[in-house]
Design a protein around this motif. Structure first.
Motif, PDB file in Angstrom:
ATOM      1  N   GLY A 268       0.980  -1.092  -0.155  1.00  0.00           N
ATOM      2  CA  GLY A 268       0.069   0.053  -0.033  1.00  0.00           C
ATOM      3  C   GLY A 268       0.867   1.215   0.144  1.00  0.00           C
ATOM      4  O   GLY A 268       0.540   2.176  -0.733  1.00  0.00           O
ATOM      5  N   MET A 269       2.054   1.247   0.679  1.00  0.00           N
ATOM      6  CA  MET A 269       2.782   2.448   0.672  1.00  0.00           C
ATOM      7  C   MET A 269       3.523   2.465  -0.736  1.00  0.00           C
ATOM      8  O   MET A 269       4.055   3.749  -0.735  1.00  0.00           O
ATOM      9  N   GLU A 270       3.565   1.458  -1.055  1.00  0.00           N
ATOM     10  CA  GLU A 270       4.259   1.629  -2.725  1.00  0.00           C
ATOM     11  C   GLU A 270       3.729   2.370  -3.708  1.00  0.00           C
ATOM     12  O   GLU A 270       4.135   3.198  -4.369  1.00  0.00           O
ATOM     13  N   TYR A 271       2.365   2.791  -3.475  1.00  0.00           N
ATOM     14  CA  TYR A 271       1.454   3.623  -4.250  1.00  0.00           C
ATOM     15  C   TYR A 271       1.778   5.064  -4.166  1.00  0.00           C
ATOM     16  O   TYR A 271       1.663   5.889  -4.792  1.00  0.00           O
ATOM     17  N   TYR A 272       2.399   5.427  -3.059  1.00  0.00           N
ATOM     18  CA  TYR A 272       2.799   6.697  -2.570  1.00  0.00           C
ATOM     19  C   TYR A 272       4.110   6.831  -3.536  1.00  0.00           C
ATOM     20  O   TYR A 272       4.193   8.074  -4.169  1.00  0.00           O
ATOM     21  N   VAL A 282       8.562   9.530   2.495  1.00  0.00           N
ATOM     22  CA  VAL A 282       7.152   9.646   2.930  1.00  0.00           C
ATOM     23  C   VAL A 282       7.414  10.069   4.627  1.00  0.00           C
ATOM     24  O   VAL A 282       6.462  10.801   4.965  1.00  0.00           O
ATOM     25  N   TRP A 283       8.335   9.622   5.104  1.00  0.00           N
ATOM     26  CA  TRP A 283       8.487  10.030   6.558  1.00  0.00           C
ATOM     27  C   TRP A 283       8.813  11.605   6.778  1.00  0.00           C
ATOM     28  O   TRP A 283       8.231  12.153   7.673  1.00  0.00           O
ATOM     29  N   LEU A 284       9.540  12.330   5.610  1.00  0.00           N
ATOM     30  CA  LEU A 284       9.854  13.743   5.701  1.00  0.00           C
ATOM     31  C   LEU A 284       8.365  14.538   5.386  1.00  0.00           C
ATOM     32  O   LEU A 284       8.304  15.533   6.115  1.00  0.00           O
ATOM     33  N   VAL A 285       7.751  14.149   4.571  1.00  0.00           N
ATOM     34  CA  VAL A 285       6.416  14.501   4.229  1.00  0.00           C
ATOM     35  C   VAL A 285       5.475  14.632   5.294  1.00  0.00           C
ATOM     36  O   VAL A 285       4.919  15.666   5.702  1.00  0.00           O
ATOM     37  N   SER A 286       5.538  13.384   6.256  1.00  0.00           N
ATOM     38  CA  SER A 286       4.443  13.308   7.353  1.00  0.00           C
ATOM     39  C   SER A 286       5.046  14.200   8.433  1.00  0.00           C
ATOM     40  O   SER A 286       4.277  14.719   9.162  1.00  0.00           O
ATOM     41  N   LEU A 287       6.286  14.352   8.431  1.00  0.00           N
ATOM     42  CA  LEU A 287       6.971  15.250   9.639  1.00  0.00           C
ATOM     43  C   LEU A 287       6.603  16.859   9.230  1.00  0.00           C
ATOM     44  O   LEU A 287       6.047  17.450  10.233  1.00  0.00           O
TER      45      LEU A 287
END
Length: 585
Positions: A268-272, A282-287
């Motif tokens: 599911g994370m692959e779609y990001y 993705v962790w930086l965008v989440s931060l």
């Protein structure tokens, strides 16, 4: 190494070293001696101690900080010396004999001594140095012209603005320096006012009875309203705290969840990564999202605490500006990220391939048939909105799309043609065209059957760029066509036809390409009703029931039917009842 002492000054707890304590003690004793024979000395001394405690509290960076002789000297320089300073010159021999430093910082308070309702207007008058009468008149005008809207603003100021209770607060409300002499002066003024009122009570009793009565009513109403709004304020504070805390906790859970899912590569994370045009982790965008949303939630919670806790200590200007800067940086970076994502779809590129279909017999019926992909038939693939991520037999990751569109058009010659147009988006026209060229699509011609893929594929590193395939099938005039195995996606097949049918309905009938470039239905109810229309000059129908020919020329007619019953021929005049009929079995 100095010895520290714990003291209680104006109900505030402080740690102070021994030398500073001795000097502060002598200073307070000197003040007490100066006001020993002064009326209201106890109130003056209490206000002075409260102001000293307030100054100490402002200078402390944390609760464990120790008050030293430096802080005591600074407070004494602000407050000034008592009247018997020269008498105790040996005690304060190291104290500079300069004039006291000014600490007149004007603050907004409610002046309850001159209030009519809550003291807001009187406090604003002191703050802006105008008469409270003008402020009250302005409130009345604004309330009238805003249809009562400024009543809410008044009540809000009433709740949020503190009341000037102590002498130091009253001096700060007027912008006067808070030192010994001004505190003494203010206290004495208060006693003089009381004495003057007592002295003139018999003269003012009758004249002020109505005014005092009205003020008493206003005070009672004000107390009730203030009580109700305090309760409402507390409820609002609780709601703000719950909202802020819930938002922060949710964001923290989401931040760690997204980070952990990305680290362990949960499906599911692959779609990001397929839609991410900037390759930002993705962790930086989440931060960034956490800071952009979490900081406003934090200030909501802090505002709720300020409403509930009267003496809540401020987080400090450094912390406030740091959080504000972090919030602005997060907003800017997220905006840049969003713009980059949008720029990745700014241009549309096309790659077109056209070929002639080598049909064995162009007059024979052409079957257009779709074949599904093996990935669409599997249940273990992961996908959304027509997009599937899977692996080829060689282990390569591929993206599979079902955005296929078919258009049937008239050919400009006697041959059948197929045109495959690949489309994709990109950050530039060149990038979009290169991405479109990397789309994989195939078809197969067997006899007069055209097998078309119901999907397109591309490598995973090409990412999602709205890839699609548009197939134009050009048929010569008189060519018959039938569609098989088309999915129930009515937008997939588009063509002009004489029945105005959609893509799903077209696949249920047999069609022939007419001279005007429009498909004509050969087995629709519309054609069966043609026999009942005598105004027609003739007809030729070829379908699964056989051949039906009906030709009229003036009064002569010729009919022939070829079907299961054999061949039937009928000829004669239209107005004659006698006709010649031949039947060939």
């Amino acid at each position: 190494m100095n010895k520290t002492i714990n003291i209680n000054l104006a109900n505030l707890f402080f740690h102070i070293d021994e030398e500073a304590y001795s000097k502060l003690k002598l200073y307070l004793e000197a003040i007490k001696r100066s006001f020993a024979n002064t009326h209201g000395s106890d109130e003056i001394i209490a206000d002075i101690e409260a102001r000293i405690a307030e100054l100490f509290h402002e200078k402390m960076e944390n609760d464990r900080q120790v008050i030293t002789q430096k802080e005591v000297d600074e407070v004494i320089s602000i407050m000034g010396q008592p009247e018997d300073y020269m008498v105790d010159e040996d005690i304060f021999e190291d104290q500079p004999k300069s004039t006291p430093k000014s600490s007149s910082v004007k603050k907004l308070y409610r002046d309850t001594d001159n209030k009519y309702i809550g003291g807001v207007s009187s406090g604003l008058g002191h703050y802006f140095r105008i008469d409270a009468l003008w402020v009250r008149s302005l409130w009345v005008l604004l309330t009238i012209f805003s249809w009562g809207g400024f009543i809410f603003i008044y009540v809000l100021l009433w709740i949020l603005t503190p009341e000037a209770v102590t002498t130091a607060q009253k001096l700060a409300m007027r912008g006067e320096t808070i030192n010994i002499s001004n505190i003494e002066k203010k206290v004495k003024e208060g006693f003089d006012d009381v004495a003057e009122k007592v002295k003139n009570v018999n003269y003012e009793k009758v004249g002020n009875r109505v005014k005092n009565g009205s003020k008493s009513i206003f005070n009672s109403i004000a107390d009730i309203i203030m009580f109700l709004f305090k309760i409402i304020g507390k409820i609002i504070g609780i709601i703000l705290i719950i909202t802020g805390a819930a938002g922060i906790v949710s964001l923290i859970i989401g931040l760690f969840t997204v980070g952990i899912l990305d680290i362990i590569h949960i499906p599911g994370m692959e779609y990001y990564h397929m839609v991410n045009a900037t390759d930002i982790p993705v962790w930086l965008v989440s931060l960034f999202v956490f800071f952009a949303i979490g900081i406003p939630f934090f200030f909501l919670m802090y505002l709720g605490l300020k409403i509930l806790v009267n003496n809540l200590k401020s987080i400090g200007k450094v912390a406030k500006f740091s959080l504000l800067g972090l919030w602005l940086i997060s907003i800017i970076l997220l905006s840049v990220f969003g713009i980059s994502q949008a720029a990745a779809h700014a241009y549309t590129g096309n790659v077109t391939v056209e070929k002639v279909l080598p049909l064995e017999n162009p007059n024979q019926l052409i079957n257009v048939k779709l074949k599904s992909s093996k990935w669409q038939e599997q249940d273990n693939t992961l996908g959304f909105n027509g997009l599937i991520l899977d692996y080829t037999e060689d282990g390569e990751e591929v993206l599979i799309f079902d955005d296929i569109r078919f258009y049937i058009k008239s050919s400009k010659d006697s041959l059948a043609h197929i045109e495959i147009r690949k489309k994709a988006n990109g950050s530039s026209l060149r990038d979009a065209t290169e991405t479109a060229g990397k789309i994989n699509y195939s078809y197969l011609l067997q006899d007069n059957t055209l097998l078309l893929d119901d999907f397109l594929t591309t490598a995973k590193n090409n990412k999602f760029r709205d890839q699609e395939i548009r197939i134009n099938l050009f048929l010569p005039i008189g060519a018959m066509v039938k569609f098989e195995n088309f999915p129930k996606r009515c937008w997939m097949l588009r063509t002009d036809n004489d029945q105005d049918m959609n893509g799903c309905e077209i696949t249920e009938h047999l069609w022939i390409m007419a001279k005007n470039g429009v498909l004509e239905c050969q087995d629709c109810e519309h054609n069966k009703n043609k026999e009942e229309n005598s105004d027609r000059d003739g007809k030729i129908i070829i379908n699964q029931n056989g051949v039906d020919i009906d030709i009229k020329d003036g009064e002569d007619s010729f009919k022939m039917k070829i079907g299961k019953e054999g061949v039937q021929i009928k000829s004669g005049e239209n107005k004659s009842e006698n006709t010649a009929v031949d039947t060939i079995q």
